[in-house]
Design a protein around this motif. Structure first.
Motif, mmCIF file in Angstrom:
data_model
loop_
_atom_site.group_PDB
_atom_site.id
_atom_site.type_symbol
_atom_site.label_atom_id
_atom_site.label_comp_id
_atom_site.label_asym_id
_atom_site.label_seq_id
_atom_site.Cartn_x
_atom_site.Cartn_y
_atom_site.Cartn_z
ATOM 1 N N SER A 120 4.739 -7.403 -2.968
ATOM 2 C CA SER A 120 4.815 -8.771 -3.490
ATOM 3 C C SER A 120 3.685 -9.638 -2.941
ATOM 4 C CB SER A 120 6.178 -9.381 -3.130
ATOM 5 O OG SER A 120 6.249 -10.728 -3.522
ATOM 6 N N VAL A 121 3.418 -9.517 -1.643
ATOM 7 C CA VAL A 121 2.354 -10.335 -1.048
ATOM 8 C C VAL A 121 0.988 -9.920 -1.594
ATOM 9 C CG1 VAL A 121 1.209 -11.020 1.092
ATOM 10 C CG2 VAL A 121 3.697 -10.747 1.046
ATOM 11 N N LEU A 122 0.767 -8.600 -1.716
ATOM 12 C CA LEU A 122 -0.534 -8.121 -2.193
ATOM 13 C C LEU A 122 -0.793 -8.534 -3.639
ATOM 14 C CD1 LEU A 122 -0.431 -4.619 -0.504
ATOM 15 C CD2 LEU A 122 -1.975 -6.524 0.090
ATOM 16 N N LEU A 128 -2.317 -12.667 -15.214
ATOM 17 C CA LEU A 128 -1.170 -12.542 -14.310
ATOM 18 C C LEU A 128 -1.489 -13.136 -12.947
ATOM 19 C CD1 LEU A 128 0.249 -8.954 -15.021
ATOM 20 C CD2 LEU A 128 1.192 -11.152 -15.757
ATOM 21 N N ARG A 129 -2.707 -12.862 -12.455
ATOM 22 C CA ARG A 129 -3.071 -13.377 -11.120
ATOM 23 C C ARG A 129 -3.103 -14.892 -11.106
ATOM 24 N NH1 ARG A 129 -7.450 -9.590 -11.665
ATOM 25 N NH2 ARG A 129 -6.625 -7.604 -10.966
ATOM 26 N N THR A 130 -3.590 -15.504 -12.178
ATOM 27 C CA THR A 130 -3.605 -16.972 -12.240
ATOM 28 C C THR A 130 -2.174 -17.493 -12.194
ATOM 29 O OG1 THR A 130 -5.627 -16.912 -13.537
ATOM 30 C CG2 THR A 130 -4.367 -18.965 -13.588
ATOM 31 N N LEU A 131 -1.273 -16.864 -12.950
ATOM 32 C CA LEU A 131 0.122 -17.310 -12.958
ATOM 33 C C LEU A 131 0.764 -17.122 -11.582
ATOM 34 C CD1 LEU A 131 1.250 -15.860 -16.405
ATOM 35 C CD2 LEU A 131 0.856 -18.269 -15.840
ATOM 36 N N VAL A 132 0.452 -16.007 -10.937
ATOM 37 C CA VAL A 132 1.058 -15.711 -9.631
ATOM 38 C C VAL A 132 0.689 -16.793 -8.614
ATOM 39 C CG1 VAL A 132 0.817 -14.150 -7.652
ATOM 40 C CG2 VAL A 132 1.367 -13.223 -9.905
ATOM 41 N N ALA A 185 7.135 -6.876 -11.827
ATOM 42 C CA ALA A 185 5.770 -6.960 -12.370
ATOM 43 C C ALA A 185 4.767 -7.206 -11.249
ATOM 44 C CB ALA A 185 5.696 -8.067 -13.420
ATOM 45 N N ARG A 186 5.180 -7.943 -10.222
ATOM 46 C CA ARG A 186 4.256 -8.164 -9.104
ATOM 47 C C ARG A 186 3.950 -6.853 -8.373
ATOM 48 N NH1 ARG A 186 7.630 -12.402 -7.817
ATOM 49 N NH2 ARG A 186 7.995 -11.691 -5.693
ATOM 50 N N SER A 187 4.939 -5.967 -8.266
ATOM 51 C CA SER A 187 4.676 -4.663 -7.644
ATOM 52 C C SER A 187 3.560 -3.929 -8.380
ATOM 53 C CB SER A 187 5.935 -3.792 -7.658
ATOM 54 O OG SER A 187 6.680 -3.963 -6.468
ATOM 55 N N LEU A 188 3.639 -3.927 -9.706
ATOM 56 C CA LEU A 188 2.601 -3.240 -10.473
ATOM 57 C C LEU A 188 1.275 -3.995 -10.408
ATOM 58 C CD1 LEU A 188 4.711 -2.007 -13.510
ATOM 59 C CD2 LEU A 188 3.638 -0.592 -11.728
ATOM 60 N N LEU A 189 1.334 -5.326 -10.303
ATOM 61 C CA LEU A 189 0.096 -6.096 -10.156
ATOM 62 C C LEU A 189 -0.584 -5.767 -8.824
ATOM 63 C CD1 LEU A 189 -1.840 -8.242 -11.266
ATOM 64 C CD2 LEU A 189 -0.383 -9.992 -10.221
ATOM 65 N N ALA A 190 0.223 -5.506 -7.781
ATOM 66 C CA ALA A 190 -0.360 -5.102 -6.495
ATOM 67 C C ALA A 190 -1.131 -3.795 -6.659
ATOM 68 C CB ALA A 190 0.739 -4.953 -5.439
ATOM 69 N N VAL A 191 -0.569 -2.866 -7.437
ATOM 70 C CA VAL A 191 -1.261 -1.597 -7.708
ATOM 71 C C VAL A 191 -2.582 -1.873 -8.419
ATOM 72 C CG1 VAL A 191 -1.138 0.542 -9.033
ATOM 73 C CG2 VAL A 191 0.897 -0.281 -7.789
ATOM 74 N N GLY A 240 -8.410 -0.991 -0.283
ATOM 75 C CA GLY A 240 -8.566 0.330 -0.907
ATOM 76 C C GLY A 240 -7.642 1.354 -0.270
ATOM 77 N N GLN A 241 -7.468 1.286 1.042
ATOM 78 C CA GLN A 241 -6.524 2.202 1.703
ATOM 79 C C GLN A 241 -5.101 1.954 1.208
ATOM 80 O OE1 GLN A 241 -7.730 1.299 5.951
ATOM 81 N NE2 GLN A 241 -7.524 3.533 6.104
ATOM 82 N N ILE A 242 -4.733 0.682 1.130
ATOM 83 C CA ILE A 242 -3.379 0.379 0.667
ATOM 84 C C ILE A 242 -3.216 0.862 -0.774
ATOM 85 C CG2 ILE A 242 -1.708 -1.472 0.231
ATOM 86 C CD1 ILE A 242 -3.100 -3.034 2.530
ATOM 87 N N GLY A 243 -4.289 0.725 -1.568
ATOM 88 C CA GLY A 243 -4.248 1.234 -2.938
ATOM 89 C C GLY A 243 -3.959 2.727 -2.962
ATOM 90 N N ALA A 244 -4.606 3.468 -2.055
ATOM 91 C CA ALA A 244 -4.364 4.914 -1.988
ATOM 92 C C ALA A 244 -2.925 5.192 -1.553
ATOM 93 C CB ALA A 244 -5.353 5.571 -1.026
#
Lengths: 465, 465
Positions: B229-231, B429-433, B443-449, B211-215
């Motif tokens: 990318s990792v997140l 997307l998460r299953t594919l990742v 797209a992974r950057s936005l998936l991390a968000v 949640g902190q990283i999300g903020a």
């Protein structure tokens, strides 16, 4: 199309329908026992003659001046070039001829219910490289050159179901690798499409249940490699209460095997490949190991064109492909090998426990038989499954391998195998197969056998409550 | 190790633990509001100076005679070469410089529970290409050259947790592509490893909840690309009662997009790339579009070595990366684009709805903004999410993109989009990742968000009963 409702992400009931088809040892359309006669009948109805020719008699194919690459004048189909491959640790480097075919072909099987049971439409199709020419093949087996009409032959029957999959329901559709030791980054599209309406019949095609195909997989050289590859992609789902390794651990191990070494493959001119020589009839290794590149002339009556010549790659000996099988707490596991092959997109895919050696393998000329398994060689006399199958007869000449599943015990195949090997469940292999480029074509052949074999389901005491 | 029992194939409870971490908007170790000051403090504590230099001042790097490739004398790190790429239909062909770095690096984040909530160990790390040098980075960010000691710098801190993952529990471990328009077939290993014991602290590292990283992802240039990318690989699982397309249909569509055209990328000498020119300070396109290859000198106090020079790739303008978002029956969907990029292993991966143009894109020099979405350009003034992020600062200079998630409606973003686009759920997307090489780095950057954003979970009325 616009959807006015959401669909479940995974089709409910499909796994049960496949299980029912696997349990059906006879079908609605042709009796299993009549299949050899039907194949013989199709062979009798078609002219199919293959003879070796010198390279000089190839029509449209030639060794390119300079590079020495063997290619077709149109620039299409495929070519035979050279590859230089290397590992960093332990350092190993080798060169070999390799088939380059960047296009993606279609291997497609139509599925349809008869009397409530899924059947699969298989073709009696001849391939020039197979000793037994006519085998059960997918409904459609088409290179891109086939269907974009490079060789202007007859139309490929039933192709429209796969080019416009909206005519049916997609059951499986995934890119898979071909032989990584003989092909440079070759992928084919493996498809299963279900239709609900009548399909025009044709004398070269018959509908089979999965159980029937399972029975036919116990006959030598009866189900061709492309069919085995597609059947490995079937969405079978036997409930597995657990596995020796979680899926996350398994994926991590594959990632580690793909990362821990630097592996490079570069294409080089065929003329520059060291230790390989060319004469009038073949390109071969000086030691006569591995394989030869040769040429054949084909006359056929049911192919897209009726006469052609082409190169083929001919291995020098019969191969061996074996999975070791053990049951842990009632759940079947096979021993997978994270095997590096020069032509694979991601270098490493899961292969069988044992697979014939290729150029570059540590002990050239012998199967990559893990030393720790040597004592179990004797078990091959009484395998759980053992059948000879052909490799892709459109590219390989007389390429046969003995496919085995061998039950093993702790003494010979320990639960804790050496690095590079790991016990995985059939369900784990199926999950990986769904995403492509994780399971090599030899291991997929054996997975097709497992998919069609009711005996390899987890023991019923571990079925869900 | 030998296992005396079976493990569940998928770790139970892990998704809930990630959800709890995402819900925790403050952590045990550092308050979210103190992070900018902490980053400023780390920047003050370290010397980090970057200045442009002419190629002639590069140390160990040079343009190879003949090919003109820009490479390091050791043969390691990376090189800048040329690429010739082509499609068959519609026919398009182009050439460009491209970074070649065949080795696989490690991007790893350590996870650990504090007070029952998962925290992630992030490093305040400077990269030469980033305008804001110090950003939150993965625990470990190491090229193979780093950890095999090619440049003989200081040890990479915490690396052992990732080289010997048995010290912890693997949560995610998968190879993912990097920028396919700038890198030739580059993969990195994205890892999350959970530990249960104390980890030696260090002033450059802090533990954060998801949640902190999300903020912090809502601050410009604060969370670096490797961390994003990792997140994106975190095993988040929000129950999705359905989707516009089943997973099988989605996979089939990706397979079709990868198969329907022939796409070839060949490496060529940098000196042969047409329309690109070299002067003392840059290799650039004659039109000054796309990007430049430039050189910098770096002086740093907390890096493995304290002084080095290197080439960087500098885009000529800020990029744009946007997902369009719609809710169908309470389930969020984003509009994915099956995007072909010259450097990707399988050519096509799922990208965002909108992504800055690259050489070879149909309309060079403008974002590949799908024409049917043009009217929604105005919506960018009030996006659901909008933050500027840096691309990989170890290879790219001043490469920033505006990352957006824009809520859209049927009139501007129809449920039935044109070919090449499809609505997919975050869960899909998460299953594919999880299997790698399916979702591109933008797209992974936005998936991390999305992973770190509780607001994008399906509406509670669709939670399981």
């Amino acid at each position: 199309m616009v959807r006015d409702q959401l669909y479940p992400r995974n089709s409910p009931g499909l796994a049960e329908r496949f299980a029912r088809s696997a349990d059906s040892v006879d079908g609605t359309c042709i009796r299993t026992q009549d299949v050899p006669a039907w194949l013989a009948d199709r062979a009798a109805a078609h002219r199919f003659l293959v003879r070796r020719i010198p390279f000089a008699e190839l029509d449209g194919w030639s060794f390119e001046p300079g590079s020495g690459n063997l290619r077709h004048a149109s620039g299409r189909f495929f070519s035979v070039q050279g590859a230089r491959a290397s590992f960093d640790a332990p350092h190993r480097e080798w060169q070999q001829p390799i088939i380059v075919q960047p296009e993606i072909g279609i291997l497609g099987i139509l599925a349809r219910e008869f009397n409530g049971v899924l059947h699969f439409l298989m073709q009696a199709k001849a391939e020039p490289g197979n000793l037994r020419a006519f085998q059960l093949s997918p409904t459609v087996q088409a290179t891109r050159s086939n269907y974009t009409r490079v060789h202007r032959g007859a139309d490929v029957r039933y192709l429209d179901y796969f080019l416009q999959p909206t005519k049916g329901t997609v059951i499986a559709d995934v890119l898979q690798s071909e032989h990584g030791t003989w092909f440079y980054r070759k992928s084919n599209r493996n498809m299963i499409i279900e239709v609900r309406e009548d399909v025009p019949p044709h004398a070269d095609y018959q509908w089979f249940t999965l159980g029937q195909i399972g029975a036919l997989l116990c006959h030598d050289n009866m189900v061709n490699m492309d069919a085995r590859s597609v059947l490995a992609c079937a969405p079978i789902e036997h409930h597995e209460p657990g596995a020796l390794w979680s899926d996350t651990d398994l994926l991590s191990w594959i990632t580690e095997e793909r990362s821990r070494r630097e592996f490079r493959t570069e294409r080089i001119p065929l003329a520059k490949v060291t230790n390989w020589e060319r004469d009038d009839f073949s390109v071969h290794h000086r030691s006569n190991q591995h394989f030869r590149v040769v040429a054949v002339a084909v006359e056929a009556g049911n192919r897209e064109v009726t006469r052609w010549t082409q190169p083929l790659l001919e291995p020098v000996q019969r191969g061996i492909v074996a999975f070791f099988l053990r049951w842990f707490n009632g759940v079947p596991h096979v021993l997978a090998h994270a095997r590096a092959e020069a032509g694979l997109h991601h270098v490493v895919e899961l292969g069988p426990t044992v697979q014939s050696a290729a150029p570059g393998d540590a002990r050239e000329g012998t199967p990559t038989w893990p030393p720790f398994l040597m004592p179990t060689l004797m078990d091959l006399a009484r395998p759980y499954y053992g059948t000879v199958h052909s490799e892709e007869g459109g590219r390989f000449l007389n390429a046969e391998s003995r496919y085995l599943i061998v039950e093993a015990e702790e003494a010979t195949a320990p639960a804790n195998p050496p690095p590079g090997y790991r016990w995985v469940t059939p369900g784990q292999l199926r999950t990986l197969v769904r995403y492509g480029h994780y399971v090599n074509v030899q291991a997929r052949s054996l997975l097709a056998v497992i998919n069609a074999s009711p005996a390899l389901r987890p023991h019923p005491i571990f079925q869900p409550l």
